[in-house]
Design a protein around this motif. Structure first.
Motif, PDB file in Angstrom:
ATOM      1  N   GLU A 234       0.823  -1.211   0.000  1.00  0.00           N
ATOM      2  CA  GLU A 234       0.000   0.000   0.000  1.00  0.00           C
ATOM      3  C   GLU A 234       0.861   1.268   0.000  1.00  0.00           C
ATOM      4  N   ARG A 235       2.032   1.208   0.644  1.00  0.00           N
ATOM      5  CA  ARG A 235       2.928   2.373   0.637  1.00  0.00           C
ATOM      6  C   ARG A 235       3.666   2.511  -0.691  1.00  0.00           C
ATOM      7  N   ALA A 236       3.999   1.375  -1.311  1.00  0.00           N
ATOM      8  CA  ALA A 236       4.844   1.413  -2.509  1.00  0.00           C
ATOM      9  C   ALA A 236       4.069   1.704  -3.785  1.00  0.00           C
ATOM     10  N   VAL A 237       2.817   1.276  -3.867  1.00  0.00           N
ATOM     11  CA  VAL A 237       2.030   1.436  -5.092  1.00  0.00           C
ATOM     12  C   VAL A 237       1.553   2.883  -5.211  1.00  0.00           C
ATOM     13  N   LYS A 238       1.842   3.490  -6.378  1.00  0.00           N
ATOM     14  CA  LYS A 238       1.512   4.890  -6.605  1.00  0.00           C
ATOM     15  C   LYS A 238       0.668   5.036  -7.872  1.00  0.00           C
ATOM     16  N   ASP A 239      -0.472   5.696  -7.735  1.00  0.00           N
ATOM     17  CA  ASP A 239      -1.329   6.064  -8.872  1.00  0.00           C
ATOM     18  C   ASP A 239      -1.652   4.875  -9.784  1.00  0.00           C
ATOM     19  N   PRO A 240      -2.204   3.791  -9.257  1.00  0.00           N
ATOM     20  CA  PRO A 240      -2.563   2.665 -10.122  1.00  0.00           C
ATOM     21  C   PRO A 240      -3.769   2.990 -10.992  1.00  0.00           C
ATOM     22  N   ARG A 241      -3.724   2.512 -12.235  1.00  0.00           N
ATOM     23  CA  ARG A 241      -4.811   2.721 -13.189  1.00  0.00           C
ATOM     24  C   ARG A 241      -5.157   1.388 -13.841  1.00  0.00           C
ATOM     25  N   ILE A 242      -6.433   1.223 -14.191  1.00  0.00           N
ATOM     26  CA  ILE A 242      -6.863   0.024 -14.888  1.00  0.00           C
ATOM     27  C   ILE A 242      -7.696   0.420 -16.101  1.00  0.00           C
ATOM     28  N   ASP A 243      -7.478  -0.297 -17.206  1.00  0.00           N
ATOM     29  CA  ASP A 243      -8.272  -0.129 -18.423  1.00  0.00           C
ATOM     30  C   ASP A 243      -8.906  -1.466 -18.754  1.00  0.00           C
ATOM     31  N   VAL A 244     -10.181  -1.436 -19.077  1.00  0.00           N
ATOM     32  CA  VAL A 244     -10.928  -2.653 -19.401  1.00  0.00           C
ATOM     33  C   VAL A 244     -11.583  -2.470 -20.761  1.00  0.00           C
ATOM     34  N   TRP A 245     -11.404  -3.450 -21.634  1.00  0.00           N
ATOM     35  CA  TRP A 245     -12.079  -3.478 -22.926  1.00  0.00           C
ATOM     36  C   TRP A 245     -13.082  -4.629 -22.889  1.00  0.00           C
ATOM     37  N   THR A 246     -14.364  -4.320 -22.971  1.00  0.00           N
ATOM     38  CA  THR A 246     -15.404  -5.347 -22.914  1.00  0.00           C
ATOM     39  C   THR A 246     -16.151  -5.403 -24.231  1.00  0.00           C
TER      40      THR A 246
END
Length: 352
Positions: A234-246
């Protein structure tokens, strides 16, 4: 432990986290709720409500996924420094009924120019491992053991725990309509709530443990994320983003991309990414047994020798009793099928 080892372990934890995320693309195929509503999100700049509807339709309902090709790739590393990449993929085909699924999976790992390739092939009634250019057949009793452990005596594919992506995907927006593998899809982009994702992963791990599936790894898969590891993530992960194509028509996942910055405390910043893609959905796949195969004992003995030479295999791996110890270990696993505690004790045979 030096800082370089700590950094490598931090990146490995993040890579594992990203790999688990790919499971939700497949877990959505087995939900009981049926969704048939179609919502158009094309044109770009869609509202959050529209994106939420698309995600709901994608991750609920029974999806028709009988065959296809999948590709999973994971990359992680420090900016301008060492990198590690993992790729996994190939054709698959679910037989239905009591038959074991068919697949031809290739895997590779590369860490700053060094790595290896391997493969796993199932023709439903036979199982093969490919390593270093050779194919090895797994004895039929091991395939039966896998069926008993995963419940595939009664169904073609074991029930996968649900990662509940709706609980940790935040602020989704519809980007527009794009093609993936020749199929029209709706592209959704969103933020990731890391703490909520950790909660979902804990739920998955607990369910795997409840079903006894973690026993197949000799106890290496925990029933929950250790508190210290979770805090580090939780401290190390910065600005995670996810993209989904359905899929525009069937609302079945065709592609997922997850990217994040990584900043371990006191270390150089880096990044990690995962890409999952499903193509050729429900198209016929060619999956055949290798032409020339060798006994699996040869591979196990060779790997035991490598572990012994590296000092990782314990006393038995480096001496003349390698084959005997490995044989006893195999028989122990068969006898202990379904008993997690007994399977874990089998590992003692490799260190005597």
């Amino acid at each position: 432990m030096n800082h370089r080892v700590l950094e490598h372990r931090a990146r490995a934890v993040v890579a594992l986290l990203l790999a688990i995320v790919a499971a939700f693309a497949l877990s959505a195929c087995g939900s009981d709720d049926d969704s048939s509503t179609t919502t158009s999100g094309g044109g770009g700049g869609g509202e959050t409500a529209d994106a939420r509807t698309l995600l709901e339709e994608t991750f609920t309902g029974t999806k028709d996924v009988r065959s296809g090709r999948f590709a999973l790739s994971i990359r992680a590393g420090e900016d301008g420094g060492e990198q590690i990449s993992v790729s996994l993929g190939g054709p698959f085909e679910s037989q239905g009924g009591d038959d074991y699924p068919k697949f031809d999976i290739d895997a590779s790992i590369d860490a700053s120019g060094q790595g290896f390739r391997a493969g796993l092939i199932s023709t439903s009634d036979r199982l093969f491992v490919e390593f270093d250019g050779s194919a090895y057949e797994v004895p039929a009793e091991y395939l039966e053991m896998a069926r008993r452990q995963t419940g595939t005596e009664d169904r073609a594919v074991p029930a996968l725990p649900d990662l509940d992506p709706q609980s940790w995907i935040e602020n989704p927006e519809v980007v527009g309509t794009e093609q993936v593998g020749g199929v029209d899809t709706e592209h959704i982009t969103a933020d990731v709530n890391v703490a909520a994702l950790m909660d979902s992963i804990d739920s998955v791990l607990a369910e795997l443990d409840r079903q006894g599936l973690s026993g197949a790894t000799g106890g290496q898969v925990p029933s929950s994320i250790p508190a210290d590891a979770r805090a580090q993530i939780e401290r190390a992960v910065k600005d995670p983003r996810i993209d989904v194509w359905t899929g525009s028509d069937d609302k079945t996942v065709r592609k997922i991309e997850l990217t994040t910055g990584v900043q371990p405390e006191g270390e150089r910043a880096g990044s990690a990414s995962l890409t999952f893609e499903l193509t050729g959905l429900n198209e016929a796949q060619t999956i055949e047994a290798p032409a020339n195969t060798r006994p699996i004992d040869e591979l196990l003995a060779g790997l035991g020798g490598l572990l012994g030479a590296s000092g990782l295999g314990g006393g038995a791996a480096g001496g003349g009793a390698d084959a005997d110890a490995l044989g006893e270990y195999q028989r122990c696993l068969l006898d202990a099928a379904g008993d997690t505690a007994a399977q874990q004790k089998c590992a003692d045979l490799l260190t005597r």
